[in-house]
Design an enzyme around this catalytic site. Structure first.
Site, short mmCIF file in Angstrom:
data_model
loop_
_atom_site.label_atom_id
_atom_site.label_comp_id
_atom_site.label_asym_id
_atom_site.label_seq_id
_atom_site.Cartn_x
_atom_site.Cartn_y
_atom_site.Cartn_z
N LEU A 61 115.86 11.77 24.79
CA LEU A 61 114.45 12.14 24.84
C LEU A 61 113.57 10.92 24.65
CD1 LEU A 61 114.60 15.46 22.77
CD2 LEU A 61 114.52 15.21 25.26
N THR A 92 115.71 6.45 21.83
CA THR A 92 115.22 5.28 21.11
C THR A 92 114.10 5.73 20.19
OG1 THR A 92 115.76 3.81 22.96
CG2 THR A 92 114.19 2.99 21.32
N LYS A 167 119.15 -0.97 18.27
CA LYS A 167 118.49 -0.77 19.56
C LYS A 167 117.10 -1.40 19.57
CE LYS A 167 117.50 0.63 23.68
NZ LYS A 167 117.42 2.02 24.09
N LYS A 236 105.50 2.15 23.29
CA LYS A 236 106.04 3.00 22.21
C LYS A 236 107.10 2.26 21.41
CE LYS A 236 109.51 5.41 22.82
NZ LYS A 236 110.98 5.37 22.52
#
Length: 291
Positions: A61, A92, A167, A236
């Site tokens: 998502l 993420t 990540k 983001k």
């Protein structure tokens, strides 16, 4: 094992294709049902229904809000989990978000692996993605046959949250590379070197990283190449990276510079374009300045 795929955007859809190619039964759910149609998989009405049918649940998502909303509620993923089910969340998100999701999953006697991926949609389609995994090692061992459908490297990094941390660390480098390539390419163009020639040098020089190769078409032919990762998601992620850096006390000057330029390009209406559109934005800036 039956696999549920929660989220059938570009990455999720690519994962479904690899899973079906490897012979795994797949059931999918997407918040926008139309995006789940056309895939070679059964379509569930809710995330709970998809989870109830599966031995392993993969989640892909866009952001923290979407992740938490999908786990919770009567139709959410957690409501459908059976004891022993393994959830592999590839989204993420912030480490704190995935830890909260793991706690919800544990209440049902299931296990969550924090497993974001490094690589783009084409890398998934090639079966060469890299998994960055946090969570119990025994759970990871159980799902390795599933993950191997689209991964060549799987790193077990520690407890839940360590995958998300890694990540964000990797993405901080990716976005630095993206901006550096964009700036250098436009510099070469403005100084009279043809774009394709300049990129050929990039691809065969000391900066010849995998990113430089798999983003080549996007940088050379931006108008013809579909977005693999939208710029709005870059912003983001850069905010998540900044929040984590503040939390742990890490100085990240390049992140701040990358965030500034990405936000400017976002404000210029480029949010749904590929992250390589930063180069196009810089060209516009030069033209606007009369250069």
């Amino acid at each position: 094992m039956v696999v549920a795929m929660i989220g059938t955007g570009r990455m999720g859809a690519a994962m479904v294709g690899r899973l079906r190619g490897a012979g795994h039964p797949v059931v999918v759910w997407n918040r926008t049902p139309a995006r789940a149609k056309g895939l070679d998989a059964d379509v569930a009405a809710t995330a709970a229904e998809a989870a109830a049918a599966a031995d392993v649940v993969l989640v892909s998502l866009a952001d923290d809000a979407a992740v938490l909303a999908m786990y919770e509620g009567p139709d959410g993923l957690v409501a459908g989990l059976r004891p022993g089910t393994i959830v592999v969340d590839t989204s993420t998100v912030a480490p704190a978000t995935v830890r909260k999701a793991a706690a919800l999953v544990a209440e049902r006697g299931a296990v969550l692996l924090d497993a974001p991926v490094s690589g783009s949609v084409p890398v998934v389609q090639q079966g060469a993605i890299t998994f960055l995994v946090g969570g119990p090692a025994d759970a990871l061992d159980k799902v390795r046959p599933i993950l191997s459908a689209f991964a060549t490297r799987i790193f077990h990094l520690g407890d839940v949250g360590s995958g998300a941390t890694m990540k964000l660390s990797v993405n901080s480098v990716v976005y630095g590379l993206n901006q550096s390539v964009a700036e250098a390419l436009v510099l070469a163009e403005k100084a009279g070197v043809e774009r394709a020639v300049a990129y050929e040098v990039f691809a065969n020089s000391a900066i010849s990283a995998p990113f430089v190769h798999y983003k080549r078409e996007s940088f050379e032919r931006p108008a013809e190449t579909p977005a693999a990762f939208m710029l709005q998601l870059v912003v983001k992620d850069l905010d998540l990276i900044g929040a984590l850096a503040d939390e742990v006390g890490a100085r990240m000057d390049q992140r701040a510079t990358n965030r500034k330029l990405a936000a400017e390009a976002l404000a210029d209406g480029l949010g749904e374009r590929d992250l390589s559109v930063v180069a196009e934005f810089l060209r516009r800036q030069h033209e606007a300045d009369g250069q």
